[in-house]
Design an enzyme around this catalytic site. Structure first.
Site, PDB file in Angstrom:
ATOM      1  N   TYR A 168     -29.935  -3.785   9.372  1.00  0.00           N
ATOM      2  CA  TYR A 168     -30.052  -2.316   9.414  1.00  0.00           C
ATOM      3  C   TYR A 168     -29.521  -1.698   8.121  1.00  0.00           C
ATOM      4  CZ  TYR A 168     -25.198  -2.781  11.221  1.00  0.00           C
ATOM      5  OH  TYR A 168     -23.872  -3.121  11.420  1.00  0.00           O
ATOM      6  N   GLU A 173       0.997  -1.256   8.566  1.00  0.00           N
ATOM      7  CA  GLU A 173      -0.102  -2.170   8.235  1.00  0.00           C
ATOM      8  C   GLU A 173       0.447  -3.271   7.316  1.00  0.00           C
ATOM      9  OE1 GLU A 173      -3.361  -2.923   8.895  1.00  0.00           O
ATOM     10  OE2 GLU A 173      -3.110  -4.420   7.307  1.00  0.00           O
ATOM     11  N   ASP A 224      -9.064  -4.742  19.469  1.00  0.00           N
ATOM     12  CA  ASP A 224      -9.213  -6.205  19.567  1.00  0.00           C
ATOM     13  C   ASP A 224      -7.942  -6.894  20.070  1.00  0.00           C
ATOM     14  OD1 ASP A 224     -11.795  -6.081  18.710  1.00  0.00           O
ATOM     15  OD2 ASP A 224     -11.516  -7.327  16.919  1.00  0.00           O
ATOM     16  N   ARG A 230     -18.507  -0.189   6.909  1.00  0.00           N
ATOM     17  CA  ARG A 230     -17.168  -0.224   7.521  1.00  0.00           C
ATOM     18  C   ARG A 230     -16.126   0.478   6.656  1.00  0.00           C
ATOM     19  NH1 ARG A 230     -16.690  -4.642  11.501  1.00  0.00           N
ATOM     20  NH2 ARG A 230     -14.480  -4.224  11.405  1.00  0.00           N
TER      21      ARG A 230
HETATM   22  P1  FAD Z   1      -8.755  -5.070  13.335  1.00  0.00           P
HETATM   23  O1  FAD Z   1      -9.904  -4.432  12.660  1.00  0.00           O
HETATM   24  O2  FAD Z   1      -8.671  -6.541  13.347  1.00  0.00           O
HETATM   25  O3  FAD Z   1      -7.445  -4.467  12.673  1.00  0.00           O
HETATM   26  C1  FAD Z   1      -6.171  -5.016  12.884  1.00  0.00           C
HETATM   27  C2  FAD Z   1      -5.271  -4.558  11.745  1.00  0.00           C
HETATM   28  O4  FAD Z   1      -3.939  -4.986  12.029  1.00  0.00           O
HETATM   29  C3  FAD Z   1      -5.632  -5.178  10.399  1.00  0.00           C
HETATM   30  O5  FAD Z   1      -5.654  -4.152   9.429  1.00  0.00           O
HETATM   31  C4  FAD Z   1      -4.526  -6.183  10.139  1.00  0.00           C
HETATM   32  O6  FAD Z   1      -4.248  -6.366   8.771  1.00  0.00           O
HETATM   33  C5  FAD Z   1      -3.358  -5.533  10.878  1.00  0.00           C
HETATM   34  N1  FAD Z   1      -2.344  -6.480  11.333  1.00  0.00           N
HETATM   35  C6  FAD Z   1      -2.533  -7.670  11.946  1.00  0.00           C
HETATM   36  N2  FAD Z   1      -1.375  -8.249  12.248  1.00  0.00           N
HETATM   37  C7  FAD Z   1      -0.411  -7.400  11.830  1.00  0.00           C
HETATM   38  C8  FAD Z   1       1.019  -7.429  11.878  1.00  0.00           C
HETATM   39  N3  FAD Z   1       1.691  -8.467  12.410  1.00  0.00           N
HETATM   40  N4  FAD Z   1       1.715  -6.370  11.364  1.00  0.00           N
HETATM   41  C9  FAD Z   1       1.061  -5.314  10.822  1.00  0.00           C
HETATM   42  N5  FAD Z   1      -0.292  -5.235  10.745  1.00  0.00           N
HETATM   43  C10 FAD Z   1      -1.005  -6.264  11.246  1.00  0.00           C
HETATM   44  N6  FAD Z   1     -17.940  -3.130  16.420  1.00  0.00           N
HETATM   45  C11 FAD Z   1     -18.700  -2.022  16.586  1.00  0.00           C
HETATM   46  O7  FAD Z   1     -18.228  -1.052  17.208  1.00  0.00           O
HETATM   47  N7  FAD Z   1     -19.970  -1.947  16.088  1.00  0.00           N
HETATM   48  C12 FAD Z   1     -20.544  -2.980  15.415  1.00  0.00           C
HETATM   49  O8  FAD Z   1     -21.694  -2.872  14.972  1.00  0.00           O
HETATM   50  C13 FAD Z   1     -19.776  -4.165  15.234  1.00  0.00           C
HETATM   51  N8  FAD Z   1     -20.286  -5.216  14.573  1.00  0.00           N
HETATM   52  C14 FAD Z   1     -19.570  -6.351  14.448  1.00  0.00           C
HETATM   53  C15 FAD Z   1     -20.140  -7.446  13.822  1.00  0.00           C
HETATM   54  C16 FAD Z   1     -19.421  -8.614  13.728  1.00  0.00           C
HETATM   55  C17 FAD Z   1     -20.085  -9.782  13.129  1.00  0.00           C
HETATM   56  C18 FAD Z   1     -18.081  -8.677  14.210  1.00  0.00           C
HETATM   57  C19 FAD Z   1     -17.275  -9.938  14.069  1.00  0.00           C
HETATM   58  C20 FAD Z   1     -17.486  -7.586  14.792  1.00  0.00           C
HETATM   59  C21 FAD Z   1     -18.231  -6.423  14.944  1.00  0.00           C
HETATM   60  N9  FAD Z   1     -17.681  -5.317  15.585  1.00  0.00           N
HETATM   61  C22 FAD Z   1     -18.440  -4.194  15.757  1.00  0.00           C
HETATM   62  C23 FAD Z   1     -16.325  -5.388  16.146  1.00  0.00           C
HETATM   63  C24 FAD Z   1     -15.254  -4.719  15.277  1.00  0.00           C
HETATM   64  O9  FAD Z   1     -15.339  -5.157  13.952  1.00  0.00           O
HETATM   65  C25 FAD Z   1     -13.844  -4.985  15.797  1.00  0.00           C
HETATM   66  O10 FAD Z   1     -13.828  -4.958  17.196  1.00  0.00           O
HETATM   67  C26 FAD Z   1     -12.886  -3.930  15.259  1.00  0.00           C
HETATM   68  O11 FAD Z   1     -12.793  -4.009  13.876  1.00  0.00           O
HETATM   69  C27 FAD Z   1     -11.495  -4.063  15.893  1.00  0.00           C
HETATM   70  O12 FAD Z   1     -10.634  -3.108  15.351  1.00  0.00           O
HETATM   71  P2  FAD Z   1      -9.071  -3.223  15.542  1.00  0.00           P
HETATM   72  O13 FAD Z   1      -8.494  -2.062  14.820  1.00  0.00           O
HETATM   73  O14 FAD Z   1      -8.754  -3.406  16.984  1.00  0.00           O
HETATM   74  O15 FAD Z   1      -8.658  -4.607  14.869  1.00  0.00           O
END
Ligand code: FAD
Length: 407
Positions: free
Chosen positions: A214, A34, A292, A108
């Site tokens: 909520y 991370e 994502d 979260r």
């Molecule tokens: P991220 O949470 O973006 O995590 C990526 C991680 O990688 C981060 O910790 C970052 O620091 C790290 N990183 C990045 N680049 C590097 C690198 N080069 N080297 C090392 N580490 C790195 N989802 C739901 O299921 N329910 C909901 O109610 C919901 N509500 C939402 C509301 C909003 C307004 C938004 C914008 C999103 C919502 N989401 C919801 C979606 C959800 O927040 C994301 O889809 C989710 O957090 C994605 O998780 P992730 O682990 O794929 O990516």
């Protein structure tokens, strides 16, 4: 069975830690890298719908979820100005019967912390920013900004919407600004719950915008997500500071219950909403994507984190089942996950259009359709996510090895 599998995970967000925890539970050697100096999540709420709750239960987190979460009564669609109900999808009584799990609202940070509790301390490397990845013979290699390298049998890019891993595998392409921007805030109500916030997931639908409110933290706070259509570009960040005044101005004329809630906000943040089109594949050689990084989506079905958690569980199960046969493991992972996440990406975009209809006539027709659909089946009305909640990632079963020869 051959030697033990070794997996590297880039990114310790919700998806990365879910995968790392699921692999560690299966006894697979895993390291998560991370870039931040500490694990953490922003101060906002998140909906953990029954499909995600099933995975969290399989990971042994059911008690955590019950303790930290809030069970909403229903998803309620409301008119932005009058608060009239356009649809009501019952949750608390129905979800266990219909989908085999509850529907939770959670903070979260609480969700992230419970997933981090599954990660052995020795498996986590913080302040490690991945600069590049490559396939090299029978290994995958990640290089970090300090010049250090990590070799593994598989590397998974769980590094979010601006994924370095994705850019390396498939070429650099900026995510698409969707024309939506979003304010978020959490309002604490530690002692008495306000009478102007119902214990539901309330979707307030207005012209060119909607607001979702909520409870989180067992009912001790209310989460606000307020979405507006705008041509203005906002930096894609959780941390762009906004203000109560800006929020109130953006939603001037909306129902008094919302305004009362907005007046109690303290720190308000804003950011632009971005997504990408579904991909044809997420993997190249021994490197793949998750969450994502693979399928960023609009939050209008509340599924981004839920999809990342499902991905993590399925990938861990597939890698466990196939051992050193990485190609089969990634093939089964994609076959299970790509069609589902693509559909959620595309339907989330569609929901934005129906939620934000600008003309009163179009809104009238939409609301009438909601009511008619609800008479037939309230679960197929409103946000129409019953097909999302039905899915059970824990039932995924990887194909037996002979499938590989037949292919
Ligand atoms: P991220 O949470 O973006 O995590 C990526 C991680 O990688 C981060 O910790 C970052 O620091 C790290 N990183 C990045 N680049 C590097 C690198 N080069 N080297 C090392 N580490 C790195 N989802 C739901 O299921 N329910 C909901 O109610 C919901 N509500 C939402 C509301 C909003 C307004 C938004 C914008 C999103 C919502 N989401 C919801 C979606 C959800 O927040 C994301 O889809 C989710 O957090 C994605 O998780 P992730 O682990 O794929 O990516």
């Amino acid at each position: 069975m051959g030697r033990k599998l070794r997996v590297g995970v880039i990114g310790g967000g919700i998806g990365g830690v879910a995968l790392t925890g699921a692999l560690a539970q299966r006894g697979i050697e895993v390291r998560v890298f991370e870039r931040a100096p500490a694990f953490g999540e922003v101060g906002a709420g998140i909906q953990m719908t029954p499909n995600a709750a099933k995975v969290l239960r399989a990971l042994g987190l059911a008690d955590h979820l019950r303790r930290m979460g809030f069970l909403p009564q229903a998803i309620v669609g409301r008119n932005w100005r009058t608060a009239r109900e356009n649809f009501r999808t019952p949750l608390i009584t129905e979800c266990p019967k219909l989908y085999g799990a509850d529907f939770y609202h959670i903070h979260r940070a609480d969700l992230h912390a419970m997933l981090v509790s599954l990660v052995p301390e020795s498996a986590a490397t913080l302040s490690a920013s991945c600069a590049s990845v490559r396939n090299e013979g029978n290994t995958a290699v990640a290089t970090f900004e300090d010049g250090s390298q990590f070799e593994a049998d598989v590397i998974v890019g769980a590094d979010g919407i601006h994924s370095v891993v994705r850019n390396q595998l498939f070429g650099k392409e900026a995510p698409r600004f969707t024309g939506h921007m979003c304010y978020r805030a959490v309002v604490p109500f530690e002692h008495v719950r306000p009478d102007f916030v119902s214990p539901d997931a309330s979707f307030w639908m207005g012209p060119k915008g909607h607001v979702v409110t909520y409870y989180v933290r067992s009912g001790a706070a209310v989460n606000i997500v307020a979405v507006n259509e705008t041509a203005d570009w906002v930096e894609e960040s959780w941390n762009a500071p906004s203000s109560r005044a800006e929020l109130l101005k953006a939603f001037e004329g909306w129902h008094e219950n919302l305004i009362k809630l907005f007046e109690r906000t303290d720190s308000v943040f804003k950011w632009g909403l971005f997504d990408r089109d579904p991909m044809k594949t997420w993997s190249s050689g021994r490197i793949t994507l998750l969450g994502d990084a693979a399928h960023p989506m609009l939050p209008f079905l509340s599924q981004g984190a839920a999809m990342a958690i499902e991905d993590g569980y399925v990938l861990a199960k597939s890698l466990d089942a196939h051992g050193q046969d990485i190609q089969s493991a990634l093939r089964d992972y994609e076959a299970e996950r790509l069609p589902r996440t693509s559909r959620v990406q595309l339907e989330a975009r569609e929901r934005g259009k129906t939620y934000h209809l600008p003309s009163p006539m179009a809104q009238f027709k939409r609301d009438l359709a909601y009511r008619l659909q609800a008479m037939v089946n309230p679960h197929a009305s409103g946000i129409k996510a019953n097909w999302v909640y039905e899915y059970d990632a824990t039932a995924f079963s990887p194909k037996p090895a002979q499938h590989k020869q037949a292919a």
